[in-house]
Design a protein around this motif. Sequence first.
Motif, short mmCIF file in Angstrom:
data_model
loop_
_atom_site.label_atom_id
_atom_site.label_comp_id
_atom_site.label_asym_id
_atom_site.label_seq_id
_atom_site.Cartn_x
_atom_site.Cartn_y
_atom_site.Cartn_z
N ALA A 71 68.32 36.20 49.17
CA ALA A 71 69.04 36.11 50.45
C ALA A 71 68.92 37.42 51.21
O ALA A 71 68.67 37.45 52.42
N VAL A 72 69.07 38.51 50.48
CA VAL A 72 68.97 39.83 51.13
C VAL A 72 67.55 40.03 51.65
O VAL A 72 67.35 40.53 52.76
N GLN A 73 66.58 39.60 50.87
CA GLN A 73 65.18 39.77 51.29
C GLN A 73 64.88 39.07 52.62
O GLN A 73 64.25 39.65 53.50
N VAL A 74 65.32 37.83 52.73
CA VAL A 74 64.98 37.12 53.98
C VAL A 74 65.78 37.66 55.16
O VAL A 74 65.28 37.76 56.27
N ARG A 75 67.02 38.02 54.90
CA ARG A 75 67.83 38.57 55.99
C ARG A 75 67.25 39.91 56.44
O ARG A 75 67.11 40.17 57.64
N ALA A 121 63.31 48.41 59.07
CA ALA A 121 64.17 47.89 58.01
C ALA A 121 65.23 48.92 57.60
O ALA A 121 66.37 48.57 57.30
N ALA A 122 64.83 50.17 57.63
CA ALA A 122 65.75 51.22 57.19
C ALA A 122 66.98 51.26 58.08
O ALA A 122 68.04 51.74 57.67
N GLU A 123 66.85 50.75 59.29
CA GLU A 123 67.98 50.80 60.21
C GLU A 123 68.87 49.57 60.12
O GLU A 123 69.91 49.51 60.77
N VAL A 124 68.47 48.62 59.36
CA VAL A 124 69.21 47.34 59.33
C VAL A 124 70.57 47.50 58.66
O VAL A 124 71.59 47.03 59.17
N GLY A 125 70.59 48.17 57.52
CA GLY A 125 71.85 48.41 56.83
C GLY A 125 72.40 47.19 56.15
O GLY A 125 71.67 46.22 55.86
N THR A 126 73.70 47.17 55.93
CA THR A 126 74.31 46.14 55.08
C THR A 126 74.46 44.79 55.78
O THR A 126 74.90 43.83 55.16
N VAL A 127 74.05 44.70 57.06
CA VAL A 127 74.03 43.37 57.70
C VAL A 127 73.12 42.45 56.89
O VAL A 127 73.24 41.23 56.92
N ALA A 128 72.21 43.09 56.16
CA ALA A 128 71.27 42.28 55.38
C ALA A 128 71.95 41.56 54.23
O ALA A 128 71.40 40.61 53.66
N LEU A 129 73.14 42.02 53.86
CA LEU A 129 73.83 41.34 52.76
C LEU A 129 74.41 40.02 53.25
O LEU A 129 75.01 39.96 54.32
N PRO A 130 74.26 38.97 52.48
CA PRO A 130 74.85 37.69 52.90
C PRO A 130 76.36 37.76 52.78
O PRO A 130 76.88 38.60 52.05
N PRO A 131 77.05 36.87 53.50
CA PRO A 131 78.51 36.88 53.41
C PRO A 131 78.95 36.67 51.96
O PRO A 131 78.29 35.96 51.20
N TYR A 132 80.06 37.32 51.60
CA TYR A 132 80.58 37.18 50.25
C TYR A 132 81.11 35.77 50.07
O TYR A 132 81.89 35.29 50.89
N PRO A 133 80.67 35.06 49.04
CA PRO A 133 81.08 33.65 48.94
C PRO A 133 82.53 33.48 48.52
O PRO A 133 83.08 34.33 47.83
#
Length: 753
Positions: free
Chosen positions: A244-248, A293-305
Amino acid sequence: MRFDRVVAVDWSAAGRPLTGSDSIWIAQARGAAVESWNPPTRAEAEARLRALMDEALGAGERVLIGADFAFGFPAEFAQALTGQAEALAVWDWLASRVTDDARNRNNRFAVASEMNRALPGLGPFWFRPAGLDLPEVPLKGRDRHGHGLAEMRVTDAGAPGAQSVWKLGGAGSVGSQVLTGLPVLWRLREGFAGRVAVWPFERIAGADVVMAEIFPSLLREEIAAVMPSRRGKPKRHDWPVKDAVQVRMSALALARMGDGGEALLAVPDPSAPLAEEGWILGVGAEARLRAAAAEVGTVALPPYPASEEAGAIAAQSRSDDPAPERPPLTPPRLRNDCFAMPQGVDWVPVDDALARLRAALVPITDAEEIAVAAAGGRVLAADVAARRSNPPHANAAVDGFGFAHAALAGDGPYELPLVTGRAAAGQPLDGPLPPGAAVRILTGAVLPEGVDTVVLEEDCASDGARVAFDGPVKRGANTRRAGEDVAAGAKVLGAGRRLTPADLALLSALGVGRVTVLRRLRVAVLSTGDELLAEPVAEAPPHRIFDANRPMLLEVARRWDHVPVDLGCAPDNPAEIARRLDRGAREADVILTSGGASAGDEDHVSRLLRERAHLSSWRIALKPGRPLALALWPGAGGGVPVIGLPGNPVAALVCTLIFGRPALSLLSGAGWVAPLGVTVPAAFEKRKKPGRREYLRARLDAQGAAEVFASEGSGRISGLSWAEGLVELPDGAATIRPGDPVRYLPFAGLGLG
Ligand code: AMP
Ligand code: MG
């Protein structure tokens, strides 16, 4: 030029529905915003991608779709397999062979075996799962020999960790993903013909959708940097799923690049065999991509289920091992994915729904040979040619006298001697006619040698020894030429023709005694509802009603020359409905259900189909009608289509006539059919609001004008029985006054004559 949206896809070749790690993840980034999905099956992923494309195109936006599997194979493979040195030829080749059902069961190893067979030596595809009997696909890579192809593509050198496309299984393998992924992309490309360009094979200028191969591991360090540290924390569940993190991250990084990744589409190594192998987006431009990518930050993390979902995620298997191969015996009846309406579509116009339905269904193909006399109503599986001419020989078209036109001298009147004997149908004259003579001849009699013209009996005088008649007489008058109707060898009826009584006459006349026809379509009918009693009984409590839909729909199926299969009447109980649908999937080619099709609490059919059978449920802009559901119930041949009709008998019949009839006809192999409509004056008055099509129960009065049933109440079954057809009022607003033209669809023209 820039992309307004970037979609990134992490594919999976799992052999059964799977979520969580190593399953399919899709992310869409628009600017800095991102959304992600985890469809459990490839069919659902395809539907999701189609919906995203629909949505982007509907909004007038350009979209880049990156998928993480190889778009091409090492050089010379495409040429060797398809005769064309083009990766897209391989896409097309695969799309026509790979089957992948609603439960992710697919035939990729069988297809790999077919490809290996088409190439010299043993290989290149390998890693057959133990237990599969496909000797052309070796278990071990080192067992391969003589296939002559490179292991990796040129672009793979720039993708550290990338595996060979030939390897179909094992950790990190990509081969099976390619085989299951390319057909999906091909269909999406076909479905949006002209608007999609596949990079780097096609011109991207002007394309609204660009598909490109991505390799999320190019961003491995940027991804690791945002992953929360697990050290010292109890591992409660599998969050965040790395895929999920990879695609985001991939989608966001490309979207951040201002031009949405467009600059990356410049190919760094033009000397590579791009048309066959393709190129990974970002290889050769890694620094730019990684900086974004380095600027993306934690937005790449999917919402906590939510906690219960987390448990479910943890429980998911990580296995991507191939499930045992179960090649379908017959093609699925339904291409489920194209039935779904784009997201956000609310009320679907009737014509759109019909077009979707038509695109989604696949006809049966099993055929058998039967006698023509028994073939009425059956569908030809192949074209039929005349075995003999009609008529087979020149013959007389009337009762009269025959002679050679050359025997007539001058303008007439003429008198010719008659030979003894006569020519009649089935009783030819014995021998040729002497020159200058005439012969008594009857309708259908073969013209004797020496006869080319016949004069009508009523135009003649005869005493039995002579015949006299007036001129002028045209040569060939009152005769039928051999083969003037149909010549031997001519194609007379085409595959897909449902044989009519007249067709049986034609085929018989042309010497065709047996025909190859498709087997009859088996149509199962199931009624659902706690209130239903299967059939009328004397003592029924007031809260129970008798099942009206089932006898009606079974009879409709019969009238349409299908084989009705009665699945009975089920209460609103999912297990019971599932049991009957299982039976339907075993015994029929398509299932019609009625009741429980809308989205309400009691609508168990919808809920069940949503959970188990890829339901697409539409609200159709139609009165009477509302919901119509289409789903693929798991079963033989990749699943059996289920058409979920409304429960109300009036709506159930209208939906069956408007949607069910063409759908069943297509499935049966006879092709899509449109209703026969005639324009007649209205004998009624009505004002109709815009926004939906309406069908009124109607019949023609003594003057040929359409009268409609007094009540439009959709529970009035008596009106259905009273009616002899439907009046169709258009989608837009309409004000109808007596005498205005309206479109009338007689039931007879809907196959219920
Ligand atoms: P439903 O689509 O299940 O909400 O049903 C709509 C209406 O149609 C309700 O009034 C049902 O009682 C009625 N209905 C559903 N199935 C049948 C049936 N097989 N025969 C007669 N009425 C039915
Ligand atoms: Mg109900």
